[in-house]
Design a protein around this motif. Structure first.
Motif, PDB file in Angstrom:
ATOM      1  N   TYR A  59     -11.052  -3.088  13.016  1.00  0.00           N
ATOM      2  CA  TYR A  59      -9.846  -3.317  12.230  1.00  0.00           C
ATOM      3  C   TYR A  59      -9.644  -2.168  11.234  1.00  0.00           C
ATOM      4  O   TYR A  59      -8.545  -1.617  11.109  1.00  0.00           O
ATOM      5  N   LYS A 112      -6.487  -0.197  12.630  1.00  0.00           N
ATOM      6  CA  LYS A 112      -5.278  -0.726  11.995  1.00  0.00           C
ATOM      7  C   LYS A 112      -5.157  -0.314  10.533  1.00  0.00           C
ATOM      8  O   LYS A 112      -4.096   0.082  10.066  1.00  0.00           O
ATOM      9  N   PHE A 113      -6.274  -0.417   9.804  1.00  0.00           N
ATOM     10  CA  PHE A 113      -6.200  -0.210   8.358  1.00  0.00           C
ATOM     11  C   PHE A 113      -6.098   1.282   8.007  1.00  0.00           C
ATOM     12  O   PHE A 113      -5.330   1.678   7.129  1.00  0.00           O
ATOM     13  N   ARG A 120      -2.624   2.620   8.357  1.00  0.00           N
ATOM     14  CA  ARG A 120      -1.812   2.002   7.299  1.00  0.00           C
ATOM     15  C   ARG A 120      -2.076   2.688   5.952  1.00  0.00           C
ATOM     16  O   ARG A 120      -1.153   2.982   5.194  1.00  0.00           O
ATOM     17  N   ALA A 131       0.520   4.986   3.583  1.00  0.00           N
ATOM     18  CA  ALA A 131       0.729   4.727   2.151  1.00  0.00           C
ATOM     19  C   ALA A 131       0.355   5.959   1.327  1.00  0.00           C
ATOM     20  O   ALA A 131       1.022   6.297   0.347  1.00  0.00           O
ATOM     21  N   ARG A 151       2.584   8.819  -1.414  1.00  0.00           N
ATOM     22  CA  ARG A 151       2.105   9.369  -2.695  1.00  0.00           C
ATOM     23  C   ARG A 151       2.015  10.886  -2.649  1.00  0.00           C
ATOM     24  O   ARG A 151       2.319  11.579  -3.618  1.00  0.00           O
ATOM     25  N   MET A 185      -5.242   3.412  -5.424  1.00  0.00           N
ATOM     26  CA  MET A 185      -4.544   2.577  -4.440  1.00  0.00           C
ATOM     27  C   MET A 185      -5.345   1.314  -4.114  1.00  0.00           C
ATOM     28  O   MET A 185      -6.504   1.397  -3.699  1.00  0.00           O
ATOM     29  N   THR A 186      -4.699   0.161  -4.274  1.00  0.00           N
ATOM     30  CA  THR A 186      -5.352  -1.106  -3.942  1.00  0.00           C
ATOM     31  C   THR A 186      -5.786  -1.117  -2.473  1.00  0.00           C
ATOM     32  O   THR A 186      -6.868  -1.598  -2.130  1.00  0.00           O
ATOM     33  N   LEU A 187      -4.926  -0.557  -1.615  1.00  0.00           N
ATOM     34  CA  LEU A 187      -5.263  -0.513  -0.181  1.00  0.00           C
ATOM     35  C   LEU A 187      -6.564   0.247   0.055  1.00  0.00           C
ATOM     36  O   LEU A 187      -7.395  -0.161   0.866  1.00  0.00           O
ATOM     37  N   ALA A 197      -6.932  -9.651  12.128  1.00  0.00           N
ATOM     38  CA  ALA A 197      -5.598  -9.176  11.713  1.00  0.00           C
ATOM     39  C   ALA A 197      -4.886 -10.264  10.910  1.00  0.00           C
ATOM     40  O   ALA A 197      -4.201  -9.974   9.928  1.00  0.00           O
ATOM     41  N   PHE A 224      -6.303 -10.506   7.338  1.00  0.00           N
ATOM     42  CA  PHE A 224      -5.920  -9.408   6.444  1.00  0.00           C
ATOM     43  C   PHE A 224      -4.430  -9.091   6.523  1.00  0.00           C
ATOM     44  O   PHE A 224      -4.015  -7.969   6.276  1.00  0.00           O
ATOM     45  N   PHE A 246      -2.412  -6.929   3.962  1.00  0.00           N
ATOM     46  CA  PHE A 246      -2.419  -5.468   3.863  1.00  0.00           C
ATOM     47  C   PHE A 246      -1.269  -4.821   4.638  1.00  0.00           C
ATOM     48  O   PHE A 246      -1.051  -3.625   4.545  1.00  0.00           O
ATOM     49  N   GLU A 247      -0.570  -5.602   5.447  1.00  0.00           N
ATOM     50  CA  GLU A 247       0.551  -5.033   6.204  1.00  0.00           C
ATOM     51  C   GLU A 247       1.844  -5.053   5.402  1.00  0.00           C
ATOM     52  O   GLU A 247       2.851  -4.504   5.823  1.00  0.00           O
ATOM     53  N   GLY A 248       1.826  -5.723   4.251  1.00  0.00           N
ATOM     54  CA  GLY A 248       3.037  -5.810   3.427  1.00  0.00           C
ATOM     55  C   GLY A 248       3.317  -4.534   2.664  1.00  0.00           C
ATOM     56  O   GLY A 248       2.939  -3.449   3.099  1.00  0.00           O
ATOM     57  N   ASN A 249       3.944  -4.655   1.520  1.00  0.00           N
ATOM     58  CA  ASN A 249       4.354  -3.484   0.747  1.00  0.00           C
ATOM     59  C   ASN A 249       3.268  -2.996  -0.199  1.00  0.00           C
ATOM     60  O   ASN A 249       3.506  -2.129  -1.025  1.00  0.00           O
ATOM     61  N   LEU A 250       2.080  -3.566  -0.029  1.00  0.00           N
ATOM     62  CA  LEU A 250       0.974  -3.229  -0.904  1.00  0.00           C
ATOM     63  C   LEU A 250       0.682  -1.732  -0.879  1.00  0.00           C
ATOM     64  O   LEU A 250       0.767  -1.090   0.149  1.00  0.00           O
ATOM     65  N   GLU A 251       0.371  -1.164  -2.023  1.00  0.00           N
ATOM     66  CA  GLU A 251      -0.104   0.217  -2.064  1.00  0.00           C
ATOM     67  C   GLU A 251      -1.519   0.198  -2.567  1.00  0.00           C
ATOM     68  O   GLU A 251      -2.253   1.052  -2.692  1.00  0.00           O
TER      69      GLU A 251
END
Lengths: 357, 87
Positions: A22, A26-27, A30, A34, A38, A64-66, B76, B79, B82-87
């Motif tokens: 994952y 996927k992450f 992503r 993001a 920036r 970044m929180t992500l 998936a 979590f 984490f696919e939303g508008n989160l930064e």
């Protein structure tokens, strides 16, 4: 000695692999997307200039929180993995420890431990890769490592964990290598493919950890590899001057502080025959990868029991070989066949540093 | 400096701790899902099963792929935030 996990343990290993897949598949994309937003904002404020160093990438990334979640899942999944491997082996501990200490019948190779060998401070100070009690502090460290690594790298190194050993063998120039030494062999995952690549050679392999080489010996005997394992320090071995034709290491050097690397390279010079070859497979230094990837790689230093990782990836390795007296120093890329179940974050090609005495 | 204190990714290590708890919980749910799937399959095939049957269960390669896909979908969903508008 082969360990078949029961269904409950297997379900956890599947889960940890799922978490790692994952993160990688996927992450990471992503997070990259993001980050690029920036990066764009950063460039707009500076006449189009993008972050040029890993420190600058870090300044954008760390808040970044992500990013925090991405790394926190990575860390927690790794801790979960080691914990569950140990939990699954605990009921069999006496039986497994007994077998590791029993001589192997009709052994083709050998193993020699040295209970008096002094463990360097840099070594005992770390739980490498967050493995509890590290490589030296538990009888089952080798067994645990051999179960953990394939999960850790999502099986990219083949069912025998030997792909990076085969990648190294593929770039060694043809020649007569009668006596070969693997330094920092761990459980011998790369020793066996290297021995297979040079049939007839007398192969020795050393490691600081008693538990690792005891298991390495059992593992090699099961797989039909004729290897002579001994518990020794790569900085000062017991081998005679000029006794080897080839001395190698695989993904070892980042586990050593620079001073120990210098001692090891000087020791290799001593034990190599004149004209002998030395070859070391590692991940490339930071100046050969993008600042973005360098920043991500550097996370290991403070978060994955890899305190010497940063220093190693900024080291001028060819210069150290030159200072030790080596000649014909060169670096070549070695592609490892990826047999993995899904992408893996650390999939950059390896760099092999070679030199001759 | 043995890694006695855990590295942490958040400014407040309590968040790291909480994530560990969530992942452990995920692991338990995951293992239960795995067990339920095996129980269903075995009941269908044999009508009766034992705990030993479950622990010794070996999926076929096709089933392994099916489990993998199911796992990926489960994670998936876990979590999805984490696919939303989160930064």
């Amino acid at each position: 000695m082969q360990i078949e996990p029961n269904r409950t343990s297997q379900a956890t290993f599947d889960y940890v692999e799922g978490l790692k897949r994952y993160i990688a598949e996927k992450f990471m994309p992503r997070l990259r997307a993001a980050y690029e937003i920036r990066e764009q904002r950063y460039a707009q404020a500076r006449n189009g200039e993008k972050p040029a160093t890993m420190e600058q990438v870090g300044e954008l990334m760390r808040p970044m929180t992500l990013y925090r979640y991405n790394r926190a899942i990575q860390q927690a999944s790794q801790e979960l993995m080691w914990r569950v491997i140990y939990e699954s082996l605990e009921p069999r501990r006496p039986e497994l420890a007994g077998e590791l200490n029993r001589p192997t019948e009709n052994a083709i190779g050998s193993v020699e431990t040295d209970p008096d060998l002094e463990m360097p401070k840099y070594y005992t100070a770390v739980d490498f890769h967050l493995q509890p009690r590290s490589y030296h502090g538990d009888d089952l460290a080798g067994v645990v490592y051999d179960i953990g690594v394939p999960i850790y790298v999502l099986h990219r190194n083949g069912s025998d964990s030997g792909e990076s050993g085969r990648a190294l063998a593929s770039v060694i120039p043809p020649g007569r290598y009668e006596k070969i030494l693997d330094m920092g062999c761990g459980v011998g995952q790369k020793t066996i493919p290297m021995a297979d690549a040079f049939p007839g050679a007398e192969v020795h392999a050393i490691d600081l950890s008693g538990p690792m080489i005891k298991y390495a010996h059992k593992r090699a005997e099961r797989m039909g590899g004729k290897i002579h394992f001994s518990q020794q320090n790569v900085e000062r071995t017991k081998f005679a001057n000029e006794s080897f034709d080839l001395v190698f290491s695989t993904i070892l050097l980042h586990e050593l502080p620079p001073g120990a690397i210098r001692n090891m390279i000087a020791e290799i010079y001593r034990v190599l025959k004149p004209g002998g070859l030395t070859a070391h497979l590692n991940l490339p230094p930071y100046n050969q990868v993008s600042p973005y990837n360098a920043f991500l790689m550097d996370w290991e230093t403070h978060n994955n029991g890899e305190p010497y990782w940063h220093a190693f990836h900024e080291l001028d390795l060819p210069a150290i070989f030159r200072e030790a007296g080596f000649k014909n120093i060169r670096e070549v890329t070695a592609e490892s066949k990826n047999t993995g179940r899904g992408a893996y974050s650390g999939k950059s090609p390896y760099l092999v540093t070679m030199a001759e005495k | 400096m043995s890694v006695t204190h855990r590295p942490h990714q958040f400014d407040d290590p309590a968040i790291d701790t909480l994530l560990s708890i969530v992942l452990s919980l995920g692991n338990e749910v995951f293992a239960l899902r795995d067990r339920t799937r095996i129980i269903e399959k075995m009941l269908e095939a044999k009508g009766t099963i034992s705990r030993a049957d479950i622990e010794a269960y070996k999926p076929t390669p096709e089933e392994e792929a099916e489990i993998r896909n199911d796992n990926d979908a489960f994670i998936a969903r876990l979590f999805r935030v984490f696919e939303g508008n989160l930064e």
